[in-house]
Design an enzyme around this catalytic site. Sequence first.
Site, PDB file in Angstrom:
ATOM      1  N   LYS A 126       0.852  -1.201   0.000  1.00  0.00           N
ATOM      2  CA  LYS A 126       0.000   0.000   0.000  1.00  0.00           C
ATOM      3  C   LYS A 126       0.874   1.233   0.000  1.00  0.00           C
ATOM      4  O   LYS A 126       1.766   1.362   0.855  1.00  0.00           O
ATOM      5  CB  LYS A 126      -0.881  -0.031   1.268  1.00  0.00           C
ATOM      6  CG  LYS A 126      -1.898   1.075   1.324  1.00  0.00           C
ATOM      7  CD  LYS A 126      -3.165   0.710   0.583  1.00  0.00           C
ATOM      8  CE  LYS A 126      -3.988   1.911   0.195  1.00  0.00           C
ATOM      9  NZ  LYS A 126      -3.551   2.616  -1.039  1.00  0.00           N
TER      10      LYS A 126
ATOM     11  N   LYS B 258       5.685   3.605   8.440  1.00  0.00           N
ATOM     12  CA  LYS B 258       4.469   4.416   8.613  1.00  0.00           C
ATOM     13  C   LYS B 258       3.253   3.497   8.667  1.00  0.00           C
ATOM     14  O   LYS B 258       2.406   3.599   9.560  1.00  0.00           O
ATOM     15  CB  LYS B 258       4.325   5.392   7.436  1.00  0.00           C
ATOM     16  CG  LYS B 258       3.073   6.247   7.522  1.00  0.00           C
ATOM     17  CD  LYS B 258       2.726   6.902   6.212  1.00  0.00           C
ATOM     18  CE  LYS B 258       3.774   7.912   5.807  1.00  0.00           C
ATOM     19  NZ  LYS B 258       3.318   8.734   4.669  1.00  0.00           N
TER      20      LYS B 258
ATOM     21  N   LYS C 193       5.223   1.807  -3.116  1.00  0.00           N
ATOM     22  CA  LYS C 193       5.252   3.184  -3.628  1.00  0.00           C
ATOM     23  C   LYS C 193       5.543   3.086  -5.117  1.00  0.00           C
ATOM     24  O   LYS C 193       5.975   2.035  -5.588  1.00  0.00           O
ATOM     25  CB  LYS C 193       6.367   3.976  -2.922  1.00  0.00           C
ATOM     26  CG  LYS C 193       6.173   5.466  -2.942  1.00  0.00           C
ATOM     27  CD  LYS C 193       5.185   5.975  -1.908  1.00  0.00           C
ATOM     28  CE  LYS C 193       4.787   7.398  -2.200  1.00  0.00           C
ATOM     29  NZ  LYS C 193       3.947   7.954  -1.123  1.00  0.00           N
TER      30      LYS C 193
ATOM     31  N   GLY D 157      -2.754   8.004  -4.636  1.00  0.00           N
ATOM     32  CA  GLY D 157      -2.089   9.146  -5.262  1.00  0.00           C
ATOM     33  C   GLY D 157      -0.904   9.631  -4.437  1.00  0.00           C
ATOM     34  O   GLY D 157      -0.659   9.164  -3.326  1.00  0.00           O
ATOM     35  N   ASP D 158      -0.169  10.539  -5.002  1.00  0.00           N
ATOM     36  CA  ASP D 158       0.916  11.240  -4.292  1.00  0.00           C
ATOM     37  C   ASP D 158       1.159  12.514  -5.115  1.00  0.00           C
ATOM     38  O   ASP D 158       0.249  12.943  -5.848  1.00  0.00           O
ATOM     39  CB  ASP D 158       2.159  10.335  -4.203  1.00  0.00           C
ATOM     40  CG  ASP D 158       3.228  10.878  -3.262  1.00  0.00           C
ATOM     41  OD1 ASP D 158       3.022  10.845  -2.040  1.00  0.00           O
ATOM     42  OD2 ASP D 158       4.267  11.386  -3.740  1.00  0.00           O
TER      43      ASP D 158
ATOM     44  N   THR E  19      -4.982  13.528   4.750  1.00  0.00           N
ATOM     45  CA  THR E  19      -3.575  13.723   5.158  1.00  0.00           C
ATOM     46  C   THR E  19      -3.417  15.067   5.874  1.00  0.00           C
ATOM     47  O   THR E  19      -2.809  15.132   6.954  1.00  0.00           O
ATOM     48  CB  THR E  19      -2.630  13.630   3.936  1.00  0.00           C
ATOM     49  OG1 THR E  19      -2.914  12.432   3.231  1.00  0.00           O
ATOM     50  CG2 THR E  19      -1.185  13.631   4.362  1.00  0.00           C
TER      51      THR E  19
ATOM     52  N   ASN F 253      -2.436  19.298  -2.144  1.00  0.00           N
ATOM     53  CA  ASN F 253      -3.440  18.556  -1.380  1.00  0.00           C
ATOM     54  C   ASN F 253      -3.183  18.630   0.134  1.00  0.00           C
ATOM     55  O   ASN F 253      -4.057  19.053   0.899  1.00  0.00           O
ATOM     56  CB  ASN F 253      -3.452  17.096  -1.871  1.00  0.00           C
ATOM     57  CG  ASN F 253      -4.364  16.226  -1.043  1.00  0.00           C
ATOM     58  OD1 ASN F 253      -4.129  16.025   0.143  1.00  0.00           O
ATOM     59  ND2 ASN F 253      -5.414  15.712  -1.643  1.00  0.00           N
TER      60      ASN F 253
ATOM     61  N   SER G 259      -7.061   5.579   3.437  1.00  0.00           N
ATOM     62  CA  SER G 259      -7.033   4.610   2.339  1.00  0.00           C
ATOM     63  C   SER G 259      -7.516   3.248   2.827  1.00  0.00           C
ATOM     64  O   SER G 259      -8.198   2.525   2.095  1.00  0.00           O
ATOM     65  CB  SER G 259      -5.622   4.469   1.781  1.00  0.00           C
ATOM     66  OG  SER G 259      -5.358   5.524   0.892  1.00  0.00           O
TER      67      SER G 259
HETATM   68  P1  NDP Z   1       0.649  18.043  -4.470  1.00  0.00           P
HETATM   69  O1  NDP Z   1       1.239  17.723  -5.789  1.00  0.00           O
HETATM   70  O2  NDP Z   1      -0.822  18.151  -4.337  1.00  0.00           O
HETATM   71  O3  NDP Z   1       1.274  19.400  -3.892  1.00  0.00           O
HETATM   72  C1  NDP Z   1       2.646  19.631  -3.781  1.00  0.00           C
HETATM   73  C2  NDP Z   1       2.806  21.125  -3.538  1.00  0.00           C
HETATM   74  O4  NDP Z   1       4.180  21.396  -3.226  1.00  0.00           O
HETATM   75  C3  NDP Z   1       2.449  21.980  -4.760  1.00  0.00           C
HETATM   76  O5  NDP Z   1       1.741  23.120  -4.338  1.00  0.00           O
HETATM   77  C4  NDP Z   1       3.808  22.363  -5.328  1.00  0.00           C
HETATM   78  O6  NDP Z   1       3.824  23.601  -6.011  1.00  0.00           O
HETATM   79  C5  NDP Z   1       4.588  22.495  -4.042  1.00  0.00           C
HETATM   80  N1  NDP Z   1       6.033  22.449  -4.246  1.00  0.00           N
HETATM   81  C6  NDP Z   1       6.768  21.655  -5.039  1.00  0.00           C
HETATM   82  N2  NDP Z   1       8.074  21.918  -4.895  1.00  0.00           N
HETATM   83  C7  NDP Z   1       8.150  22.908  -3.989  1.00  0.00           C
HETATM   84  C8  NDP Z   1       9.220  23.637  -3.413  1.00  0.00           C
HETATM   85  N3  NDP Z   1      10.477  23.391  -3.749  1.00  0.00           N
HETATM   86  N4  NDP Z   1       8.930  24.587  -2.485  1.00  0.00           N
HETATM   87  C9  NDP Z   1       7.643  24.851  -2.126  1.00  0.00           C
HETATM   88  N5  NDP Z   1       6.605  24.205  -2.645  1.00  0.00           N
HETATM   89  C10 NDP Z   1       6.846  23.261  -3.565  1.00  0.00           C
HETATM   90  O7  NDP Z   1       1.249  16.933  -3.470  1.00  0.00           O
HETATM   91  P2  NDP Z   1       0.669  16.469  -2.074  1.00  0.00           P
HETATM   92  O8  NDP Z   1       0.170  17.628  -1.319  1.00  0.00           O
HETATM   93  O9  NDP Z   1      -0.206  15.297  -2.293  1.00  0.00           O
HETATM   94  O10 NDP Z   1       1.998  15.883  -1.377  1.00  0.00           O
HETATM   95  C11 NDP Z   1       2.940  16.738  -0.726  1.00  0.00           C
HETATM   96  C12 NDP Z   1       3.871  15.884   0.118  1.00  0.00           C
HETATM   97  O11 NDP Z   1       3.091  15.123   1.056  1.00  0.00           O
HETATM   98  C13 NDP Z   1       4.702  14.848  -0.638  1.00  0.00           C
HETATM   99  O12 NDP Z   1       5.940  14.687   0.043  1.00  0.00           O
HETATM  100  C14 NDP Z   1       3.889  13.574  -0.490  1.00  0.00           C
HETATM  101  O13 NDP Z   1       4.681  12.417  -0.609  1.00  0.00           O
HETATM  102  C15 NDP Z   1       3.393  13.741   0.938  1.00  0.00           C
HETATM  103  N6  NDP Z   1       2.226  12.966   1.269  1.00  0.00           N
HETATM  104  C16 NDP Z   1       1.065  13.081   0.524  1.00  0.00           C
HETATM  105  C17 NDP Z   1      -0.047  12.326   0.881  1.00  0.00           C
HETATM  106  C18 NDP Z   1      -1.360  12.507   0.186  1.00  0.00           C
HETATM  107  O14 NDP Z   1      -2.353  11.912   0.666  1.00  0.00           O
HETATM  108  N7  NDP Z   1      -1.453  13.303  -0.854  1.00  0.00           N
HETATM  109  C19 NDP Z   1       0.022  11.329   1.960  1.00  0.00           C
HETATM  110  C20 NDP Z   1       1.235  11.373   2.744  1.00  0.00           C
HETATM  111  C21 NDP Z   1       2.305  12.138   2.362  1.00  0.00           C
HETATM  112  P3  NDP Z   1       3.035  23.839  -7.390  1.00  0.00           P
HETATM  113  O15 NDP Z   1       1.598  24.033  -6.956  1.00  0.00           O
HETATM  114  O16 NDP Z   1       3.645  25.073  -7.935  1.00  0.00           O
HETATM  115  O17 NDP Z   1       3.246  22.614  -8.217  1.00  0.00           O
END
Ligand code: NDP
Length: 446
Positions: A94, A118, A130, A169-170, A214, A245, A381
Site C-alpha cells: 500500500k 508508517k 510506492k 495518489g501522491d 492527510t 493537497n 485509504s
Molecule cells: P501536491 O502535488 O498536491 O502538492 C505539492 C505542492 O508542493 C504543490 O503546491 C507544489 O507547487 C509544491 N512544491 C513543489 N516543490 C516545492 C518547493 N520546492 N517549495 C515549495 N513548494 C513546492 O502533493 P501532495 O500535497 O499530495 O503531497 C505533498 C507531500 O506530502 C509529498 O511529500 C507527499 O509524498 C506527501 N504525502 C502526501 C499524501 C497525500 O495523501 N497526498 C500522503 C502522505 C504524504 P506547485 O503548486 O507550484 O506545483
Amino acid sequence: MKKITRTYLNHLYERFDARFDGQEEFIQAVHSFLESVAPVLDRHPHWRDANLTEALLYPERLISFKVKWLDDKGTLRINQGYRIQFNGELGPYKGGLRFDPSVTPSVISFLGFEQTFKNALTGLPIGSGKGGADFDPSEASEDEIRRFSEAFISELAHHIGEDRDVPAGDVGVGSREISYFARRYEDIHATSSPGTFTGKPPGRNGLKGREEATGYGLIYFVEEMLRHQETGLEGKRIAVSGAGNVSLHAMQKAKDKGGIIVACSDSSGMITNNDGLDIEAVRKTKEKGGSLKDLADGTKTITYQSDSGAIWQVKADIALPCAMENELKEDDAKTLITNGISLVAEGANMPCTPDAIMAFLQNDVLFGPGKASNAGGVVASVFEMAQAKEQIPWTFEKTDEHLERQMTEIYRRCQDAANTYGDGKNLDQGANIAGFLRILEASADS
Ligand code: NDP
C-alpha cells in the site's frame, strides 16, 4: 549505543551502501532510521542476532517499466515508470504513485522504505509500496495526462489488485488520475474492482474525506502534540510550505481550529500575510492552475517572494513542511529556532533533513515526524478499502471521526515508545521504534 550494536550497524551500512551506491535519498533514509532504532537492538539482542533488521532494509521487488504514450502532436514519448513492493508482511502492498520529473529508483525506494514503518505504525493490516514515473504533469495538457495515466497503468495492471497491491495518489497524482487508472484497470481485467485503488473520486466509489485526510490528520496529530504541552492551536502563527493537497487541507483545518496561517509556498515562490492568509483564495488560485504570485498580484495585503525556501524565515510558532523531501535544511532549522519556533510537524515525506531534525531536538522544539504526522492519508485509504469490501458508503463525518481517533492512537504509540526507549521528547525515534517493533514481530512470526 553499545559497541556490538555499532559494529552490527556499520556492517549493515557497508553492504547496503555498496548495493545502492549513488541512491542518496534511500541511503539517507536507511541510515537515519537505523541510528534511531539502535536502542531496540541494544535492549533486545535477539533482534540483532537474528539479522531480521537487514531483511527489512531491502525491498521485496522493484518493478521498472517503459511507458510509451502519444503527445498532442502525435509524437511518441517515452518515460520510465516504477512500482516498489517493499514489504508485504502485514498485508497488501500500500502506498501512492508520484508523477514528477524527480522520480528515480532512489526516490521511490526511500518512499517505499518510509512507508513500511508508517504503515506498520498505523496498526492496520497493510504492507508497503510506492511508485510513479518521471513524467511532468505541469508540462502536459489534460489530454496528455489522461493518455499518460492510461499507458502507465496498462504496464502496471498485472502487478496490482485489491488483495495484492493497492496504489493511491501522491505528488502529481490526484483523484482525477486515479479515476483514469481505475477505468483502464477494469477494462484490462474485464472486471469491476473498486478495491484496487484508493483516492478515487467519491462519486466513483471513492471515500468521502480521503482527499482531506492527510492534511486534517496532520492537524489532529499536531493537536495531540500541543495537548501534551497543555496548549492548543488557538492564536498560533503557522507557516505551511506547499499549496497542494496536504498543505491546503492542513491550512484549512488549522484555521478552523483558531490558528493563523501566516505563510505558504508553491514551486515558484512564497506568500505571507501577518494577519492570516485567505485559504479559500489560495485554493481557488491553485485550482485554476495559477501560482501564488498571481494571487499576490491581485491584493495589497499579501507579500510575495520568488524564493520558495524563504518561507522558513517567517516568524511563526508552528512550521508545517508539506511540499517535498529535503525542503527544510539545517540552516532553515536554525533560522526558525532563532525566530522562536516551538513546533515543527512534517506533512510531506522526509521534508526535514537529518541535521535539521537534530537541531530541532537539541533546541527543545517539538518535532512531529512525517511517518506519524502524515499517516492520515494511508489510514483513510484503509477505510476506503474497507468501504469497497463492505459495499456500504461511509459518510464524511464517519471518515473524519475515525481518522481523528486513529491519529490520536498513532501519537500515543510514538509517545509510548519515546518514553520507553528515550527521554520521551523524541517522537521521531518513537515513531521509528513503534513501527520497527510491529514489523519485526510480524517478520519473526513468519
Ligand atoms: P501536491 O502535488 O498536491 O502538492 C505539492 C505542492 O508542493 C504543490 O503546491 C507544489 O507547487 C509544491 N512544491 C513543489 N516543490 C516545492 C518547493 N520546492 N517549495 C515549495 N513548494 C513546492 O502533493 P501532495 O500535497 O499530495 O503531497 C505533498 C507531500 O506530502 C509529498 O511529500 C507527499 O509524498 C506527501 N504525502 C502526501 C499524501 C497525500 O495523501 N497526498 C500522503 C502522505 C504524504 P506547485 O503548486 O507550484 O506545483
